[in-house]
Design an enzyme around this catalytic site. Sequence first.
Site, short mmCIF file in Angstrom:
data_model
loop_
_atom_site.label_atom_id
_atom_site.label_comp_id
_atom_site.label_asym_id
_atom_site.label_seq_id
_atom_site.Cartn_x
_atom_site.Cartn_y
_atom_site.Cartn_z
N ALA A 16 38.60 86.97 49.83
CA ALA A 16 37.91 86.44 51.23
C ALA A 16 37.51 87.42 51.92
CB ALA A 16 38.77 85.35 51.96
N PHE A 24 41.57 83.91 55.21
CA PHE A 24 42.62 83.06 55.54
C PHE A 24 43.62 83.75 56.35
CE2 PHE A 24 42.70 79.43 52.12
CZ PHE A 24 41.68 78.93 52.81
N ARG A 25 43.86 84.98 56.17
CA ARG A 25 45.10 85.40 56.86
C ARG A 25 44.90 86.70 57.77
NH1 ARG A 25 45.76 84.11 51.62
NH2 ARG A 25 47.59 82.90 51.22
N GLN A 35 38.16 84.63 43.89
CA GLN A 35 38.72 83.66 44.35
C GLN A 35 37.78 82.81 45.62
OE1 GLN A 35 43.11 84.84 45.22
NE2 GLN A 35 41.80 86.62 45.56
N HIS A 42 38.62 79.15 42.17
CA HIS A 42 38.92 78.23 43.13
C HIS A 42 37.66 77.30 43.52
CE1 HIS A 42 42.39 80.99 44.54
NE2 HIS A 42 42.79 80.57 43.28
N SER A 69 44.45 89.64 49.62
CA SER A 69 45.47 89.95 49.96
C SER A 69 46.79 90.06 48.84
CB SER A 69 46.07 88.96 50.94
OG SER A 69 46.15 87.68 50.31
P1 NAD Z 1 43.18 86.46 52.07
O1 NAD Z 1 42.48 85.90 53.15
O2 NAD Z 1 44.44 86.29 51.67
O3 NAD Z 1 43.10 88.18 52.14
C1 NAD Z 1 41.89 88.74 52.38
C2 NAD Z 1 42.22 90.16 52.45
O4 NAD Z 1 40.68 90.93 52.91
C3 NAD Z 1 43.10 90.27 53.79
O5 NAD Z 1 44.12 91.11 53.11
C4 NAD Z 1 42.46 91.28 54.62
O6 NAD Z 1 42.92 92.40 55.28
C5 NAD Z 1 41.32 91.92 53.99
N1 NAD Z 1 39.77 92.01 54.45
C6 NAD Z 1 39.16 91.29 55.16
N2 NAD Z 1 38.22 91.74 55.74
C7 NAD Z 1 37.91 92.70 55.03
C8 NAD Z 1 37.12 93.93 55.25
N3 NAD Z 1 35.67 93.78 55.73
N4 NAD Z 1 37.23 95.06 54.49
C9 NAD Z 1 38.53 95.37 53.95
N5 NAD Z 1 39.36 94.52 53.78
C10 NAD Z 1 39.16 93.08 54.53
O7 NAD Z 1 41.86 86.04 50.90
P2 NAD Z 1 42.18 85.86 49.31
O8 NAD Z 1 42.98 86.77 48.89
O9 NAD Z 1 40.95 85.45 48.96
O10 NAD Z 1 43.23 84.61 49.24
C11 NAD Z 1 42.94 83.42 49.99
C12 NAD Z 1 42.28 82.10 49.49
O11 NAD Z 1 41.36 81.54 50.45
C13 NAD Z 1 41.53 82.18 48.16
O12 NAD Z 1 42.09 81.51 47.26
C14 NAD Z 1 40.09 81.74 48.46
O13 NAD Z 1 39.90 80.61 47.69
C15 NAD Z 1 40.09 81.12 49.88
N6 NAD Z 1 39.16 81.60 50.81
C16 NAD Z 1 37.86 81.76 50.58
C17 NAD Z 1 36.90 82.16 51.43
C18 NAD Z 1 35.53 82.34 50.89
O14 NAD Z 1 35.08 81.81 49.91
N7 NAD Z 1 34.57 83.36 51.64
C19 NAD Z 1 37.07 82.38 52.55
C20 NAD Z 1 38.44 81.99 53.07
C21 NAD Z 1 39.59 81.52 52.01
#
Ligand code: NAD
Length: 252
Positions: free
Chosen positions: A27, A38-39, A104, A124, A199
């Site tokens: 994400a 998400f986090r 993801q 996903h 993450s």
């Molecule tokens: P996550 O939210 O767990 O982790 C995202 C990571 O990215 C975090 O550790 C954060 O510190 C980092 N981050 C955020 N913006 C950043 C930036 N500009 N530069 C550097 N680092 C940055 O997301 P995940 O690991 O993808 O897992 C969560 C689940 O959420 C996935 O399974 C996904 O399917 C879903 N999801 C998808 C979307 C999307 O499609 N855009 C959005 C939210 C969640």
Amino acid sequence: MTDVAPEVAELKRLIDESRRAVVFTGAGISTESGIPDFRSPGGIWDQYRPVEFHDFLRSEEMRREAWRRKFATHPAIARAEPSRGHRAVAELARRGTVASVVTQNIDGLHQRSGMADDMVIELHGNTTYAHCLRCGERFELAPIFEAFSVDETLPVCSACGGLVKTATISFGQQMPADAMRRAEEETLGCDLFLAIGSSLTVYPAAGFPALAKQNGARLVIINREPTELDALADLVVHGEIGPTLGAAVGVD
Ligand code: NAD
């Protein structure tokens, strides 16, 4: 903010030396497009708890709740444009360095940045359209939203009467076998694995970086905050994705 210039130079060197790279995204690559992750604070989990798959199947009220949330969160996804990070990845694909993207993400922004559909492996699913859970028929969101906005009418499949859901993989839903198989093949076939904006806590997706490393590929992690796999990586950049990848690839 930490100066990541030395890491960017090292990233460029690793990319230049690679003959077949795989990009793995989370994400974080889409936050610069305005879609919350998400986090991080203010992320989606601060606002909504996910509807689990068995609840969606079991309860009409949970299906309504899932569509209400989709309705509320969709505008941010609909107006999002690919970020500098997406564009840098697409440029690496255009050069032939990146063979595929394992993502993801469910926002379709890699495809929107110009990558061919068959180069993007979605672990996903995809939230920009819906499909029938029984026969797989595809449905666009606009007519679903239109009917739902009148009296919360739930969509059913016009072909077989099955339940219609966004084409995402929910918690508790089986991972897509074909995407998992292709992601594993790509992971085992690369010499450089770039894990970007994840993450690395959501399994089984987060198993791919470790698999690549065990198989002899170099592993790079680009993420704002530390991940549990940092110790395994050849290079870790704790910086912003767009500026880091954009500078390493030469994309504005
Ligand atoms: P996550 O939210 O767990 O982790 C995202 C990571 O990215 C975090 O550790 C954060 O510190 C980092 N981050 C955020 N913006 C950043 C930036 N500009 N530069 C550097 N680092 C940055 O997301 P995940 O690991 O993808 O897992 C969560 C689940 O959420 C996935 O399974 C996904 O399917 C879903 N999801 C998808 C979307 C999307 O499609 N855009 C959005 C939210 C969640």
